[in-house]
Design a protein around this motif. Sequence first.
Motif, PDB file in Angstrom:
ATOM      1  N   ARG A 152      -0.081  14.877  -9.406  1.00  0.00           N
ATOM      2  CA  ARG A 152       0.630  16.493  -9.541  1.00  0.00           C
ATOM      3  C   ARG A 152      -0.295  17.439 -10.443  1.00  0.00           C
ATOM      4  N   GLN A 153      -0.612  16.921 -11.399  1.00  0.00           N
ATOM      5  CA  GLN A 153      -1.237  17.889 -12.558  1.00  0.00           C
ATOM      6  C   GLN A 153      -2.732  18.317 -11.878  1.00  0.00           C
ATOM      7  N   ILE A 154      -3.395  17.347 -11.021  1.00  0.00           N
ATOM      8  CA  ILE A 154      -4.556  17.920 -10.461  1.00  0.00           C
ATOM      9  C   ILE A 154      -4.438  19.022  -9.211  1.00  0.00           C
ATOM     10  N   GLN A 185      -0.020  12.226  -2.331  1.00  0.00           N
ATOM     11  CA  GLN A 185      -0.349  11.182  -1.749  1.00  0.00           C
ATOM     12  C   GLN A 185      -1.635  11.148  -1.072  1.00  0.00           C
ATOM     13  N   ARG A 186      -1.963  12.442  -0.540  1.00  0.00           N
ATOM     14  CA  ARG A 186      -3.500  12.291   0.097  1.00  0.00           C
ATOM     15  C   ARG A 186      -4.557  12.530  -0.969  1.00  0.00           C
ATOM     16  N   LEU A 187      -4.152  13.297  -1.919  1.00  0.00           N
ATOM     17  CA  LEU A 187      -5.344  12.851  -3.044  1.00  0.00           C
ATOM     18  C   LEU A 187      -5.292  11.563  -3.599  1.00  0.00           C
ATOM     19  N   THR A 188      -4.319  10.784  -3.703  1.00  0.00           N
ATOM     20  CA  THR A 188      -4.350   9.475  -4.312  1.00  0.00           C
ATOM     21  C   THR A 188      -5.158   8.465  -3.151  1.00  0.00           C
ATOM     22  N   ALA A 189      -4.976   8.799  -1.719  1.00  0.00           N
ATOM     23  CA  ALA A 189      -5.645   8.001  -0.842  1.00  0.00           C
ATOM     24  C   ALA A 189      -7.035   8.342  -0.922  1.00  0.00           C
ATOM     25  N   ILE A 190      -7.541   9.417  -1.337  1.00  0.00           N
ATOM     26  CA  ILE A 190      -8.959   9.823  -1.608  1.00  0.00           C
ATOM     27  C   ILE A 190      -9.502   9.173  -2.564  1.00  0.00           C
ATOM     28  N   TYR A 191      -8.604   9.217  -3.679  1.00  0.00           N
ATOM     29  CA  TYR A 191      -9.242   8.415  -4.742  1.00  0.00           C
ATOM     30  C   TYR A 191      -9.309   6.997  -4.685  1.00  0.00           C
ATOM     31  N   THR A 214       2.950   8.721  -6.991  1.00  0.00           N
ATOM     32  CA  THR A 214       1.731   9.737  -7.123  1.00  0.00           C
ATOM     33  C   THR A 214       2.027  11.060  -7.942  1.00  0.00           C
ATOM     34  N   GLN A 215       3.354  11.358  -8.218  1.00  0.00           N
ATOM     35  CA  GLN A 215       3.678  12.503  -8.981  1.00  0.00           C
ATOM     36  C   GLN A 215       4.039  12.031 -10.465  1.00  0.00           C
ATOM     37  N   THR A 216       4.091  10.776 -10.719  1.00  0.00           N
ATOM     38  CA  THR A 216       4.483  10.317 -12.154  1.00  0.00           C
ATOM     39  C   THR A 216       3.485   9.724 -12.662  1.00  0.00           C
ATOM     40  N   SER A 217       2.579   8.792 -11.961  1.00  0.00           N
ATOM     41  CA  SER A 217       1.637   7.823 -12.551  1.00  0.00           C
ATOM     42  C   SER A 217       0.255   8.542 -12.549  1.00  0.00           C
ATOM     43  N   SER A 218      -0.412   7.930 -13.561  1.00  0.00           N
ATOM     44  CA  SER A 218      -1.935   8.469 -13.474  1.00  0.00           C
ATOM     45  C   SER A 218      -2.741   7.694 -12.894  1.00  0.00           C
ATOM     46  N   PHE A 219      -3.894   8.467 -12.600  1.00  0.00           N
ATOM     47  CA  PHE A 219      -4.847   7.774 -11.664  1.00  0.00           C
ATOM     48  C   PHE A 219      -5.259   6.386 -12.137  1.00  0.00           C
ATOM     49  N   GLU A 220      -5.434   6.058 -13.676  1.00  0.00           N
ATOM     50  CA  GLU A 220      -5.607   4.686 -13.905  1.00  0.00           C
ATOM     51  C   GLU A 220      -4.526   3.713 -13.584  1.00  0.00           C
ATOM     52  N   GLN A 221      -3.186   4.258 -13.734  1.00  0.00           N
ATOM     53  CA  GLN A 221      -2.231   3.205 -13.451  1.00  0.00           C
ATOM     54  C   GLN A 221      -2.061   3.162 -11.880  1.00  0.00           C
ATOM     55  N   LEU A 222      -2.221   3.960 -10.991  1.00  0.00           N
ATOM     56  CA  LEU A 222      -2.474   3.788  -9.628  1.00  0.00           C
ATOM     57  C   LEU A 222      -3.407   2.911  -9.215  1.00  0.00           C
ATOM     58  N   ALA A 223      -4.663   3.096  -9.854  1.00  0.00           N
ATOM     59  CA  ALA A 223      -5.866   2.117  -9.496  1.00  0.00           C
ATOM     60  C   ALA A 223      -5.400   0.663 -10.021  1.00  0.00           C
ATOM     61  N   ALA A 224      -4.664   0.402 -11.330  1.00  0.00           N
ATOM     62  CA  ALA A 224      -4.136  -0.866 -11.579  1.00  0.00           C
ATOM     63  C   ALA A 224      -3.238  -1.282 -10.693  1.00  0.00           C
ATOM     64  N   LEU A 275       0.811  -1.169   0.161  1.00  0.00           N
ATOM     65  CA  LEU A 275       0.182   0.035   0.045  1.00  0.00           C
ATOM     66  C   LEU A 275       0.866   1.302  -0.017  1.00  0.00           C
ATOM     67  N   LEU A 276       1.709   1.454   0.772  1.00  0.00           N
ATOM     68  CA  LEU A 276       2.971   2.349   0.880  1.00  0.00           C
ATOM     69  C   LEU A 276       3.618   2.587  -0.466  1.00  0.00           C
ATOM     70  N   ASN A 277       3.604   1.626  -1.179  1.00  0.00           N
ATOM     71  CA  ASN A 277       4.545   1.824  -2.498  1.00  0.00           C
ATOM     72  C   ASN A 277       3.664   2.341  -3.475  1.00  0.00           C
ATOM     73  N   VAL A 278       2.094   1.982  -3.625  1.00  0.00           N
ATOM     74  CA  VAL A 278       1.015   2.564  -4.379  1.00  0.00           C
ATOM     75  C   VAL A 278       1.019   4.295  -4.078  1.00  0.00           C
ATOM     76  N   LEU A 279       1.148   4.296  -2.528  1.00  0.00           N
ATOM     77  CA  LEU A 279       1.085   5.640  -2.197  1.00  0.00           C
ATOM     78  C   LEU A 279       2.265   6.476  -2.012  1.00  0.00           C
ATOM     79  N   SER A 280       3.295   6.132  -2.576  1.00  0.00           N
ATOM     80  CA  SER A 280       4.797   6.917  -2.481  1.00  0.00           C
ATOM     81  C   SER A 280       4.844   7.971  -3.226  1.00  0.00           C
ATOM     82  N   GLU A 281       5.600   8.886  -3.057  1.00  0.00           N
ATOM     83  CA  GLU A 281       5.457  10.356  -3.531  1.00  0.00           C
ATOM     84  C   GLU A 281       5.698  10.136  -5.061  1.00  0.00           C
ATOM     85  N   ASP A 282       6.876   9.189  -5.178  1.00  0.00           N
ATOM     86  CA  ASP A 282       7.293   9.315  -6.717  1.00  0.00           C
ATOM     87  C   ASP A 282       6.339   8.787  -7.525  1.00  0.00           C
TER      88      ASP A 282
END
Length: 377
Positions: free
Chosen positions: A134-136, A63-69, A20-30, A11-18
Amino acid sequence: MSLTPKELTCLLNVLSEDATQTSSFEQLAAAFHHYFNKPDHYKIGGTLVLLLQQRDLLPAPTQRLTAIYLLYEMYKTEPLAANPFAPVFAHLLINSPGDEKTATALPPISNSERVFLSQVITSSARELLKKNPRQIVTMDIGNAPPADLTGLQLALAERQSELPHLSKAGLPCVIADPDPDSSQASFEFDLSLANQVTENLITGVRPPAQSDFRPEFIRLPPPLHVCEDEMAWLNPTDVEHTVAWDSSMCVSNTSSIEVKKLMAKAFKGPLTLQQQQQVLSELETDPKLVYHIGLTPTKLPDLVENNPLVAIEVLLKLMQSNQITEYFSVLVNMEMSLHSMEVMIIEPIIHGDVSALHGGNDYRAYCTWRCLCTPWR
Protein backbone atom coordinates in the motif's frame (compact mmCIF):
# COMPACT_ATOMS: atom_id res chain seq x y z
CA MET A 1 1.08 -29.22 -12.69
CA SER A 2 -2.24 -27.92 -11.36
CA LEU A 3 -2.61 -26.68 -7.81
CA THR A 4 -4.48 -28.53 -5.10
CA PRO A 5 -7.30 -26.70 -3.30
CA LYS A 6 -5.10 -26.46 -0.20
CA GLU A 7 -2.23 -24.89 -2.14
CA LEU A 8 -4.57 -22.40 -3.78
CA THR A 9 -6.01 -21.44 -0.41
CA CYS A 10 -2.52 -20.78 0.97
CA LEU A 11 -1.64 -18.66 -2.06
CA LEU A 12 -4.83 -16.61 -1.81
CA ASN A 13 -4.14 -16.03 1.89
CA VAL A 14 -0.77 -14.51 1.00
CA LEU A 15 -2.42 -12.38 -1.71
CA SER A 16 -5.39 -11.33 0.40
CA GLU A 17 -6.19 -7.64 0.47
CA ASP A 18 -5.71 -7.39 4.25
CA ALA A 19 -2.27 -9.06 4.11
CA THR A 20 -1.03 -6.95 1.19
CA GLN A 21 -2.07 -3.69 2.89
CA THR A 22 -0.52 -4.36 6.30
CA SER A 23 2.43 -6.72 5.78
CA SER A 24 5.78 -5.71 4.31
CA PHE A 25 7.23 -7.39 1.23
CA GLU A 26 9.73 -9.24 3.43
CA GLN A 27 6.91 -10.60 5.58
CA LEU A 28 4.88 -11.59 2.52
CA ALA A 29 7.90 -13.40 1.07
CA ALA A 30 8.48 -15.25 4.34
CA ALA A 31 4.85 -16.37 4.43
CA PHE A 32 5.06 -17.49 0.80
CA HIS A 33 8.20 -19.60 1.39
CA HIS A 34 6.56 -21.09 4.47
CA TYR A 35 3.83 -22.58 2.30
CA PHE A 36 5.72 -23.45 -0.89
CA ASN A 37 9.06 -25.07 -1.73
CA LYS A 38 11.31 -24.69 -4.76
CA PRO A 39 9.70 -27.51 -6.85
CA ASP A 40 6.32 -25.74 -6.54
CA HIS A 41 7.52 -22.35 -7.79
CA TYR A 42 6.88 -22.80 -11.49
CA LYS A 43 3.24 -23.89 -11.16
CA ILE A 44 2.68 -21.15 -8.57
CA GLY A 45 4.16 -18.63 -11.01
CA GLY A 46 1.80 -19.78 -13.74
CA THR A 47 -1.13 -19.24 -11.38
CA LEU A 48 0.11 -15.75 -10.48
CA VAL A 49 0.31 -14.78 -14.16
CA LEU A 50 -3.24 -16.02 -14.72
CA LEU A 51 -4.47 -13.97 -11.75
CA LEU A 52 -2.69 -10.90 -13.08
CA GLN A 53 -4.40 -11.31 -16.45
CA GLN A 54 -7.84 -11.61 -14.79
CA ARG A 55 -8.17 -8.18 -13.25
CA ASP A 56 -11.52 -9.07 -11.69
CA LEU A 57 -9.90 -11.87 -9.63
CA LEU A 58 -7.23 -9.59 -8.12
CA PRO A 59 -9.06 -6.26 -7.94
CA ALA A 60 -6.78 -4.41 -5.51
CA PRO A 61 -3.55 -2.79 -6.79
CA THR A 62 -1.73 -4.05 -3.69
CA GLN A 63 -2.66 -7.62 -4.59
CA ARG A 64 -1.38 -7.27 -8.14
CA LEU A 65 1.86 -5.68 -6.97
CA THR A 66 2.40 -8.52 -4.48
CA ALA A 67 1.86 -11.11 -7.24
CA ILE A 68 4.42 -9.34 -9.44
CA TYR A 69 6.93 -9.25 -6.59
CA LEU A 70 6.47 -12.96 -5.85
CA LEU A 71 7.31 -13.76 -9.48
CA TYR A 72 10.71 -12.19 -8.82
CA GLU A 73 11.10 -13.55 -5.28
CA MET A 74 10.80 -17.18 -6.37
CA TYR A 75 13.89 -16.94 -8.65
CA LYS A 76 15.85 -14.10 -7.06
CA THR A 77 18.95 -16.30 -6.57
CA GLU A 78 19.22 -16.90 -10.33
CA PRO A 79 20.12 -14.48 -13.15
CA LEU A 80 17.18 -12.36 -14.20
CA ALA A 81 17.23 -13.71 -17.78
CA ALA A 82 16.95 -17.27 -16.38
CA ASN A 83 13.71 -16.43 -14.60
CA PRO A 84 10.92 -18.12 -16.59
CA PHE A 85 8.68 -15.13 -15.82
CA ALA A 86 11.15 -12.45 -16.91
CA PRO A 87 8.95 -11.63 -19.96
CA VAL A 88 6.31 -10.43 -17.48
CA PHE A 89 8.72 -7.85 -16.07
CA ALA A 90 9.76 -6.69 -19.54
CA HIS A 91 6.12 -6.38 -20.61
CA LEU A 92 5.13 -4.35 -17.55
CA LEU A 93 8.13 -2.00 -17.70
CA ILE A 94 8.24 -1.39 -21.45
CA ASN A 95 4.53 -1.04 -22.27
CA SER A 96 2.99 2.26 -21.29
CA PRO A 97 -0.46 2.58 -19.67
CA GLY A 98 -1.92 3.87 -22.93
CA ASP A 99 -1.01 0.81 -24.98
CA GLU A 100 -3.75 -1.17 -26.70
CA LYS A 101 -5.40 -3.77 -24.47
CA THR A 102 -5.85 -7.37 -25.49
CA ALA A 103 -7.67 -10.25 -23.91
CA THR A 104 -4.40 -11.85 -22.77
CA ALA A 105 -2.39 -8.74 -21.94
CA LEU A 106 -1.29 -7.91 -18.41
CA PRO A 107 -2.90 -4.84 -16.86
CA PRO A 108 -0.72 -1.70 -16.86
CA ILE A 109 0.94 -0.64 -13.64
CA SER A 110 1.31 2.82 -12.18
CA ASN A 111 4.52 4.86 -12.26
CA SER A 112 5.25 4.13 -8.61
CA GLU A 113 4.81 0.41 -9.22
CA ARG A 114 7.02 0.69 -12.28
CA VAL A 115 9.82 2.31 -10.27
CA PHE A 116 9.49 -0.33 -7.54
CA LEU A 117 9.68 -3.19 -10.05
CA SER A 118 12.67 -1.70 -11.86
CA GLN A 119 14.56 -1.36 -8.56
CA VAL A 120 13.59 -4.89 -7.49
CA ILE A 121 14.91 -6.57 -10.64
CA THR A 122 18.15 -4.54 -10.43
CA SER A 123 18.63 -5.60 -6.77
CA SER A 124 18.55 -2.01 -5.46
CA ALA A 125 15.25 -2.09 -3.56
CA ARG A 126 16.39 -3.47 -0.20
CA GLU A 127 14.90 -0.55 1.74
CA LEU A 128 11.68 -0.64 -0.28
CA LEU A 129 11.12 -4.28 0.69
CA LYS A 130 10.61 -3.20 4.28
CA LYS A 131 7.52 -1.27 3.19
CA ASN A 132 4.13 -2.75 2.45
CA PRO A 133 2.49 -2.74 -1.01
CA ARG A 134 0.00 0.00 0.00
CA GLN A 135 2.89 2.36 0.75
CA ILE A 136 4.47 1.64 -2.65
CA VAL A 137 1.24 2.23 -4.54
CA THR A 138 0.78 5.64 -2.88
CA MET A 139 4.48 6.56 -3.03
CA ASP A 140 5.59 9.85 -4.65
CA ILE A 141 8.35 8.86 -7.08
CA GLY A 142 9.40 12.31 -8.30
CA ASN A 143 11.75 12.14 -11.27
CA ALA A 144 13.07 8.59 -10.92
CA PRO A 145 15.15 7.47 -13.92
CA PRO A 146 13.85 4.45 -15.88
CA ALA A 147 15.67 1.13 -15.58
CA ASP A 148 17.96 -0.03 -18.39
CA LEU A 149 16.40 -3.23 -19.79
CA THR A 150 18.59 -3.59 -22.87
CA GLY A 151 20.42 -6.66 -21.57
CA LEU A 152 17.18 -8.32 -20.48
CA GLN A 153 15.52 -7.65 -23.85
CA LEU A 154 18.46 -9.13 -25.76
CA ALA A 155 18.52 -12.26 -23.56
CA LEU A 156 14.76 -12.75 -23.93
CA ALA A 157 14.92 -12.25 -27.71
CA GLU A 158 17.69 -14.87 -27.98
CA ARG A 159 15.74 -17.35 -25.87
CA GLN A 160 12.58 -16.66 -27.88
CA SER A 161 14.38 -17.37 -31.16
CA GLU A 162 15.39 -20.83 -29.95
CA LEU A 163 11.79 -21.93 -29.39
CA PRO A 164 9.97 -23.84 -32.15
CA HIS A 165 7.36 -21.85 -34.04
CA LEU A 166 4.56 -24.14 -32.92
CA SER A 167 5.22 -23.44 -29.24
CA LYS A 168 5.04 -19.68 -29.85
CA ALA A 169 1.61 -19.82 -31.50
CA GLY A 170 -1.56 -20.26 -29.50
CA LEU A 171 -4.22 -18.63 -27.35
CA PRO A 172 -5.17 -19.48 -23.77
CA CYS A 173 -8.60 -20.92 -23.12
CA VAL A 174 -9.20 -18.48 -20.27
CA ILE A 175 -9.94 -15.02 -21.71
CA ALA A 176 -9.98 -11.97 -19.46
CA ASP A 177 -12.93 -9.61 -19.30
CA PRO A 178 -11.83 -6.65 -21.47
CA ASP A 179 -13.73 -4.14 -19.32
CA PRO A 180 -14.17 -5.49 -15.79
CA ASP A 181 -15.00 -2.09 -14.33
CA SER A 182 -18.28 -1.80 -16.27
CA SER A 183 -19.36 -5.33 -15.33
CA GLN A 184 -18.75 -4.63 -11.63
CA ALA A 185 -20.56 -1.28 -11.60
CA SER A 186 -23.90 -2.79 -10.68
CA PHE A 187 -22.68 -4.96 -7.80
CA GLU A 188 -19.97 -5.09 -5.16
CA PHE A 189 -16.94 -7.37 -5.38
CA ASP A 190 -17.74 -10.80 -3.98
CA LEU A 191 -14.59 -12.35 -2.56
CA SER A 192 -16.06 -15.82 -2.06
CA LEU A 193 -17.35 -15.87 -5.65
CA ALA A 194 -13.95 -14.78 -6.99
CA ASN A 195 -12.20 -17.51 -4.99
CA GLN A 196 -14.66 -20.09 -6.29
CA VAL A 197 -14.04 -19.03 -9.89
CA THR A 198 -10.28 -19.13 -9.28
CA GLU A 199 -10.54 -22.64 -7.85
CA ASN A 200 -12.55 -23.86 -10.85
CA LEU A 201 -9.97 -22.41 -13.24
CA ILE A 202 -6.83 -23.68 -11.54
CA THR A 203 -7.48 -26.85 -9.52
CA GLY A 204 -8.48 -30.34 -10.57
CA VAL A 205 -7.37 -32.71 -13.32
CA ARG A 206 -6.37 -30.72 -16.40
CA PRO A 207 -7.99 -27.44 -15.36
CA PRO A 208 -8.99 -24.82 -17.95
CA ALA A 209 -5.96 -22.69 -17.08
CA GLN A 210 -3.68 -25.35 -18.59
CA SER A 211 -5.60 -25.61 -21.87
CA ASP A 212 -4.94 -23.54 -24.95
CA PHE A 213 -5.77 -23.27 -28.62
CA ARG A 214 -2.82 -24.11 -30.85
CA PRO A 215 -2.52 -24.79 -34.56
CA GLU A 216 -2.71 -28.51 -35.19
CA PHE A 217 0.51 -30.08 -36.39
CA ILE A 218 -0.81 -31.92 -39.43
CA ARG A 219 1.22 -34.73 -40.98
CA LEU A 220 0.06 -35.70 -44.44
CA PRO A 221 -0.45 -39.44 -44.86
CA PRO A 222 1.85 -41.08 -47.41
CA PRO A 223 0.26 -41.84 -50.78
CA LEU A 224 -0.88 -45.38 -51.50
CA HIS A 225 0.82 -46.78 -54.60
CA VAL A 226 -1.48 -49.30 -56.27
CA CYS A 227 0.33 -52.29 -57.70
CA GLU A 228 -1.41 -55.11 -59.54
CA ASP A 229 0.90 -57.84 -58.29
CA GLU A 230 1.08 -56.50 -54.72
CA MET A 231 0.34 -59.04 -52.06
CA ALA A 232 -2.83 -58.43 -50.06
CA TRP A 233 -2.61 -58.32 -46.30
CA LEU A 234 -4.97 -60.84 -44.75
CA ASN A 235 -6.15 -60.96 -41.17
CA PRO A 236 -7.30 -64.53 -40.47
CA THR A 237 -9.97 -64.76 -37.80
CA ASP A 238 -10.74 -68.49 -37.56
CA VAL A 239 -7.22 -69.74 -36.97
CA GLU A 240 -6.21 -71.33 -33.69
CA HIS A 241 -2.69 -70.35 -32.77
CA THR A 242 -0.48 -72.80 -30.92
CA VAL A 243 2.91 -72.31 -29.36
CA ALA A 244 5.79 -73.79 -31.36
CA TRP A 245 8.11 -74.85 -28.58
CA ASP A 246 11.71 -75.77 -29.35
CA SER A 247 12.40 -78.79 -27.20
CA SER A 248 16.14 -78.43 -27.70
CA MET A 249 16.25 -75.08 -25.92
CA CYS A 250 17.95 -74.94 -22.54
CA VAL A 251 19.13 -78.55 -22.94
CA SER A 252 22.80 -79.04 -22.13
CA ASN A 253 24.77 -80.66 -24.97
CA THR A 254 26.77 -83.14 -22.95
CA SER A 255 27.87 -85.08 -26.04
CA SER A 256 29.84 -82.13 -27.46
CA ILE A 257 31.55 -81.63 -24.11
CA GLU A 258 32.55 -85.30 -24.03
CA VAL A 259 33.89 -85.15 -27.60
CA LYS A 260 36.01 -82.12 -26.73
CA LYS A 261 37.52 -84.01 -23.81
CA LEU A 262 38.26 -87.03 -26.00
CA MET A 263 39.85 -84.83 -28.71
CA ALA A 264 42.06 -83.20 -26.10
CA LYS A 265 43.27 -86.71 -25.22
CA ALA A 266 43.60 -87.63 -28.91
CA PHE A 267 46.15 -84.83 -29.46
CA LYS A 268 48.36 -86.27 -26.70
CA GLY A 269 48.03 -90.03 -27.16
CA PRO A 270 46.11 -92.92 -28.76
CA LEU A 271 42.46 -93.37 -27.87
CA THR A 272 40.95 -96.74 -27.10
CA LEU A 273 38.80 -98.36 -29.78
CA GLN A 274 35.65 -97.54 -27.81
CA GLN A 275 36.68 -93.88 -27.48
CA GLN A 276 37.44 -93.66 -31.21
CA GLN A 277 34.05 -95.12 -32.04
CA GLN A 278 32.37 -92.59 -29.74
CA VAL A 279 34.12 -89.65 -31.46
CA LEU A 280 33.31 -90.96 -34.95
CA SER A 281 29.69 -91.61 -33.98
CA GLU A 282 29.18 -88.07 -32.64
CA LEU A 283 30.78 -86.55 -35.74
CA GLU A 284 28.49 -88.61 -37.91
CA THR A 285 25.44 -87.49 -35.95
CA ASP A 286 26.38 -83.79 -36.01
CA PRO A 287 28.79 -82.93 -38.87
CA LYS A 288 29.06 -79.30 -37.68
CA LEU A 289 30.49 -80.51 -34.41
CA VAL A 290 33.89 -80.77 -36.13
CA TYR A 291 34.19 -76.95 -35.98
CA HIS A 292 33.86 -76.94 -32.18
CA ILE A 293 36.19 -79.75 -31.04
CA GLY A 294 39.31 -77.59 -30.75
CA LEU A 295 41.15 -78.81 -33.87
CA THR A 296 43.50 -76.35 -35.59
CA PRO A 297 46.03 -76.87 -38.44
CA THR A 298 48.90 -76.78 -35.94
CA LYS A 299 47.35 -79.64 -33.91
CA LEU A 300 46.74 -81.84 -36.96
CA PRO A 301 50.21 -83.58 -36.91
CA ASP A 302 49.65 -84.69 -33.30
CA LEU A 303 46.23 -86.09 -34.20
CA VAL A 304 47.64 -87.90 -37.26
CA GLU A 305 50.43 -89.55 -35.29
CA ASN A 306 48.26 -90.62 -32.36
CA ASN A 307 44.88 -91.34 -33.99
CA PRO A 308 45.07 -91.54 -37.80
CA LEU A 309 41.53 -92.94 -38.24
CA VAL A 310 40.07 -90.01 -36.32
CA ALA A 311 42.23 -87.62 -38.37
CA ILE A 312 40.90 -89.07 -41.63
CA GLU A 313 37.27 -88.69 -40.52
CA VAL A 314 37.88 -85.15 -39.28
CA LEU A 315 39.49 -84.12 -42.59
CA LEU A 316 36.53 -85.54 -44.48
CA LYS A 317 34.17 -83.42 -42.38
CA LEU A 318 36.33 -80.33 -43.02
CA MET A 319 36.32 -80.65 -46.81
CA GLN A 320 33.80 -77.78 -47.14
CA SER A 321 35.72 -75.57 -44.76
CA ASN A 322 37.63 -72.57 -46.08
CA GLN A 323 40.63 -73.72 -43.98
CA ILE A 324 40.96 -77.14 -45.58
CA THR A 325 43.88 -75.91 -47.69
CA GLU A 326 45.83 -75.09 -44.53
CA TYR A 327 45.12 -78.53 -43.10
CA PHE A 328 46.39 -80.28 -46.27
CA SER A 329 49.42 -78.00 -46.41
CA VAL A 330 50.35 -79.02 -42.88
CA LEU A 331 49.65 -82.65 -43.71
CA VAL A 332 51.97 -82.91 -46.75
CA ASN A 333 54.75 -80.97 -45.04
CA MET A 334 54.81 -82.87 -41.75
CA GLU A 335 57.47 -85.41 -40.96
CA MET A 336 56.83 -88.69 -42.79
CA SER A 337 55.63 -91.66 -40.80
CA LEU A 338 53.43 -94.68 -41.32
CA HIS A 339 50.42 -92.84 -39.94
CA SER A 340 50.94 -89.70 -42.01
CA MET A 341 51.33 -91.82 -45.18
CA GLU A 342 48.11 -93.64 -44.26
CA VAL A 343 46.21 -90.39 -43.92
CA MET A 344 47.67 -88.87 -47.13
CA ILE A 345 46.81 -91.97 -49.19
CA ILE A 346 43.49 -93.15 -47.73
CA GLU A 347 41.87 -89.70 -47.39
CA PRO A 348 42.04 -88.86 -51.14
CA ILE A 349 40.78 -92.34 -52.03
CA ILE A 350 37.71 -91.94 -49.82
CA HIS A 351 36.93 -88.41 -50.95
CA GLY A 352 37.15 -88.05 -54.72
CA ASP A 353 36.84 -84.25 -54.85
CA VAL A 354 40.16 -83.53 -53.18
CA SER A 355 41.97 -83.16 -56.52
CA ALA A 356 39.55 -80.45 -57.60
CA LEU A 357 40.02 -78.56 -54.37
CA HIS A 358 43.78 -78.80 -53.98
CA GLY A 359 45.48 -78.42 -57.32
CA GLY A 360 44.42 -81.46 -59.40
CA ASN A 361 46.87 -84.38 -59.48
CA ASP A 362 49.64 -82.25 -57.92
CA TYR A 363 48.43 -83.13 -54.45
CA ARG A 364 48.49 -86.90 -55.12
CA ALA A 365 51.86 -86.64 -56.92
CA TYR A 366 53.37 -84.66 -54.09
CA CYS A 367 52.10 -87.13 -51.50
CA THR A 368 53.54 -90.06 -53.51
CA TRP A 369 56.89 -88.30 -53.98
CA ARG A 370 57.11 -87.60 -50.25
CA CYS A 371 56.41 -91.23 -49.45
CA LEU A 372 59.05 -92.54 -51.93
CA CYS A 373 61.73 -90.07 -50.89
CA THR A 374 61.36 -90.66 -47.19
CA PRO A 375 64.27 -92.83 -45.89
CA TRP A 376 63.22 -95.79 -43.76
CA ARG A 377 65.28 -97.49 -41.17
